[in-house]
Design a protein around this motif. Structure first.
Motif, PDB file in Angstrom:
ATOM      1  N   ALA A 175     -15.180   4.180  22.694  1.00 19.49           N
ATOM      2  CA  ALA A 175     -16.327   3.365  23.098  1.00 19.49           C
ATOM      3  C   ALA A 175     -16.401   2.053  22.324  1.00 19.49           C
ATOM      4  CB  ALA A 175     -17.624   4.152  22.912  1.00 19.49           C
ATOM      5  N   ILE A 176     -15.979   2.073  21.060  1.00 20.62           N
ATOM      6  CA  ILE A 176     -16.023   0.877  20.203  1.00 20.62           C
ATOM      7  C   ILE A 176     -14.592   0.552  19.807  1.00 20.62           C
ATOM      8  CG2 ILE A 176     -17.026  -0.164  18.143  1.00 20.62           C
ATOM      9  CD1 ILE A 176     -19.183   1.973  18.221  1.00 20.62           C
ATOM     10  N   PRO A 177     -13.964  -0.438  20.427  1.00 21.48           N
ATOM     11  CA  PRO A 177     -12.522  -0.658  20.221  1.00 21.48           C
ATOM     12  C   PRO A 177     -12.121  -0.877  18.773  1.00 21.48           C
ATOM     13  CG  PRO A 177     -13.310  -1.888  22.130  1.00 21.48           C
ATOM     14  CD  PRO A 177     -14.524  -1.327  21.459  1.00 21.48           C
ATOM     15  N   PHE A 178     -12.915  -1.592  17.982  1.00 19.11           N
ATOM     16  CA  PHE A 178     -12.465  -1.895  16.620  1.00 19.11           C
ATOM     17  C   PHE A 178     -12.529  -0.682  15.696  1.00 19.11           C
ATOM     18  CE2 PHE A 178     -16.978  -3.062  16.711  1.00 19.11           C
ATOM     19  CZ  PHE A 178     -17.479  -2.377  15.606  1.00 19.11           C
ATOM     20  N   LEU A 179     -13.053   0.451  16.166  1.00 20.65           N
ATOM     21  CA  LEU A 179     -13.038   1.695  15.389  1.00 20.65           C
ATOM     22  C   LEU A 179     -11.864   2.594  15.766  1.00 20.65           C
ATOM     23  CD1 LEU A 179     -16.831   2.671  15.294  1.00 20.65           C
ATOM     24  CD2 LEU A 179     -15.510   1.407  13.597  1.00 20.65           C
ATOM     25  N   LYS A 180     -11.053   2.176  16.673  1.00 21.30           N
ATOM     26  CA  LYS A 180      -9.913   2.988  17.115  1.00 21.30           C
ATOM     27  C   LYS A 180      -8.756   2.836  16.127  1.00 21.30           C
ATOM     28  CE  LYS A 180      -7.132   3.971  21.227  1.00 21.30           C
ATOM     29  NZ  LYS A 180      -7.630   5.355  21.331  1.00 21.30           N
ATOM     30  N   VAL A 181      -8.081   3.953  15.841  1.00 29.11           N
ATOM     31  CA  VAL A 181      -6.903   3.958  14.970  1.00 29.11           C
ATOM     32  C   VAL A 181      -5.674   4.160  15.847  1.00 29.11           C
ATOM     33  CG1 VAL A 181      -5.707   5.155  13.099  1.00 29.11           C
ATOM     34  CG2 VAL A 181      -8.178   4.797  12.974  1.00 29.11           C
ATOM     35  N   ARG A 182      -4.779   3.200  15.846  1.00 26.01           N
ATOM     36  CA  ARG A 182      -3.647   3.209  16.772  1.00 26.01           C
ATOM     37  C   ARG A 182      -2.380   3.790  16.170  1.00 26.01           C
ATOM     38  NH1 ARG A 182      -3.856  -3.105  17.408  1.00 26.01           N
ATOM     39  NH2 ARG A 182      -4.042  -2.725  15.153  1.00 26.01           N
ATOM     40  N   THR A 183      -2.409   4.143  14.901  1.00 28.90           N
ATOM     41  CA  THR A 183      -1.191   4.597  14.224  1.00 28.90           C
ATOM     42  C   THR A 183      -1.044   6.102  14.197  1.00 28.90           C
ATOM     43  OG1 THR A 183      -2.402   4.413  12.133  1.00 28.90           O
ATOM     44  CG2 THR A 183      -1.034   2.551  12.788  1.00 28.90           C
ATOM     45  N   GLY A 184      -1.862   6.821  14.920  1.00 30.24           N
ATOM     46  CA  GLY A 184      -1.721   8.266  14.969  1.00 30.24           C
ATOM     47  C   GLY A 184      -2.662   8.977  14.020  1.00 30.24           C
ATOM     48  N   ASP A 185      -2.894  10.257  14.303  1.00 33.94           N
ATOM     49  CA  ASP A 185      -3.850  11.048  13.523  1.00 33.94           C
ATOM     50  C   ASP A 185      -3.145  11.700  12.340  1.00 33.94           C
ATOM     51  OD1 ASP A 185      -6.075  12.318  12.653  1.00 33.94           O
ATOM     52  OD2 ASP A 185      -6.157  13.807  14.264  1.00 33.94           O
ATOM     53  N   ILE A 186      -2.774  10.862  11.368  1.00 33.17           N
ATOM     54  CA  ILE A 186      -2.185  11.353  10.126  1.00 33.17           C
ATOM     55  C   ILE A 186      -2.987  10.795   8.955  1.00 33.17           C
ATOM     56  CG2 ILE A 186       0.138  11.647  11.058  1.00 33.17           C
ATOM     57  CD1 ILE A 186       0.872   8.940   9.929  1.00 33.17           C
ATOM     58  N   GLY A 187      -2.874  11.450   7.798  1.00 32.97           N
ATOM     59  CA  GLY A 187      -3.724  11.096   6.667  1.00 32.97           C
ATOM     60  C   GLY A 187      -3.575   9.660   6.217  1.00 32.97           C
ATOM     61  N   THR A 188      -2.341   9.161   6.167  1.00 33.60           N
ATOM     62  CA  THR A 188      -2.128   7.802   5.670  1.00 33.60           C
ATOM     63  C   THR A 188      -2.639   6.730   6.625  1.00 33.60           C
ATOM     64  OG1 THR A 188       0.109   7.868   6.613  1.00 33.60           O
ATOM     65  CG2 THR A 188      -0.126   8.483   4.291  1.00 33.60           C
ATOM     66  N   SER A 189      -2.947   7.098   7.856  1.00 37.90           N
ATOM     67  CA  SER A 189      -3.473   6.110   8.802  1.00 37.90           C
ATOM     68  C   SER A 189      -4.885   5.674   8.453  1.00 37.90           C
ATOM     69  CB  SER A 189      -3.467   6.692  10.233  1.00 37.90           C
ATOM     70  OG  SER A 189      -2.161   6.995  10.642  1.00 37.90           O
TER      71      SER A 189
END
Length: 343
Positions: A175-189
């Motif tokens: 819903a809020i694009p700037f809160l999206k993480v594009r590098t995958g659901d890993i800890g270092t992201s």
């Protein structure tokens, strides 16, 4: 036959004499002769005030002198180039300056509601004994060194805030694009991000905004407070209609001063971030930067041109924070609370 003399005017005004009895309703100006001690004290104060301008001027002159080589080398592209490759004469602050502003904005979004709420509580609601304790704690927070905040954020806050960041990215990212993480659901992201740096910096500017806002709120006229109560207002109604409007200008000035403080934060940001040179559009992702952190991290390994480029970046940061602080002072001086303090 002589002409008849003109009759004297029956109500001719007599010459007006100077008023020896001044109006008692007009306050008199009382002056005292200046003694030699007064002249010396006044001169010392004037010299101390002018020394501020002299120091600021010397700092600006030093940065201009040392940053001229870099500015001549790349020209106006220093403000438009996002990369930092001094060996190839390809460097600029187009990435680090917006990233630093973004960290400061995140810090303000977190700090301002907390600080104003705390200032209202300390000024209007806290018991007298608790009020003194809270004021001392706020002053103590302001005295904590930046490196302590940075170490606390790196080793204590970051491992514990990853869960919140992951939840925000997974549930609010669509819903809020700037809160999206594009590098995958890993800890270092989720580590070393702009958001974490903003959270740490927010803790550093909260004491500044609290102290200035509380001081302004405490100067709200007692007569207007009592008038609000006499009209049947509750305490919150009095705060909402008297204290907050009276201190609006002072709060705006405090927020702007906090913004300038956040823009110039160095050590805490340098410990938290993972430096990169690209525009940040997703604040929860790994990677961030700022001018102050760039100077701190690159200073020890710089050659002559790189050092000049860092000085030029410092000049931009100096000018920006100076403009913010001047604007804050202007807002405070034009506000009702600032005018009352000056009088």
């Amino acid at each position: 036959m002589t002409a008849a003399a003109e009759p004297a005017a029956p109500f001719a005004e007599a010459p007006r004499q100077p008023d020896r009895h001044p109006d008692p309703d007009v306050p008199r100006t009382i002056t005292a002769p200046a003694t030699p001690g007064d002249r010396v004290f006044r001169g010392l104060l004037r010299a101390a005030g002018l020394s501020v301008f002299a120091i600021m001027g010397m700092i600006a002159f030093f940065l201009i002198l040392r940053g001229t080589e870099a500015l001549r080398s790349v020209g106006f592209s220093f403000f438009t180039e996002p990369k930092w490759q001094t060996q190839a004469h390809n460097f600029g602050i187009a990435a680090v300056l917006p990233n630093g502003v973004l960290i400061a904005v995140i810090a303000l979004v977190i700090a301002v509601p907390v600080a104003i709420s705390a200032a209202v509580f300390i000024s209007e609601y806290a018991p007298v004994r608790l009020r003194a304790t809270l004021i001392s704690l706020v002053d103590l927070m302001a005295a904590i060194p930046s490196i302590v905040y940075g170490l606390w954020g790196l080793f204590f806050l970051q491992p514990r805030i990853i869960g919140l960041i992951r939840w925000m990215a997974n549930h609010l990212g669509d819903a809020i694009p700037f809160l999206k993480v594009r590098t995958g659901d890993i800890g270092t992201s989720y580590t070393s991000s702009t958001f974490i740096a903003g959270v740490v910096v927010s803790l550093m500017i909260i004491p500044i905004v609290i102290s200035l806002s509380r001081e302004v709120f405490s100067q709200a006229p007692q007569g207007e407070r009592e008038g609000a109560y006499a009209l049947g207002s509750t305490r919150w109604g009095m705060v909402r209609t008297v204290v907050l409007p009276f201190g609006r200008g002072g709060v705006i000035g405090a927020v702007m001063l906090g913004f300038g403080r956040a823009m110039g934060e160095t050590i805490a940001v340098a410990l938290i971030i993972s430096p990169n040179f690209k525009a940040i559009t997703h604040i929860l992702e790994n990677g961030a930067n700022s001018i102050s952190a760039l100077i701190a991290l690159r200073f020890g390994e710089s050659d002559a041109l790189s050092l000049s480029a860092l000085m030029a970046a410092g000049l931009v940061l100096f000018a920006l924070t100076l403009l913010v602080n001047v604007g804050a002072g202007f807002v405070i001086s034009r506000s009702r609370s600032g005018a009352t303090t000056a009088d």
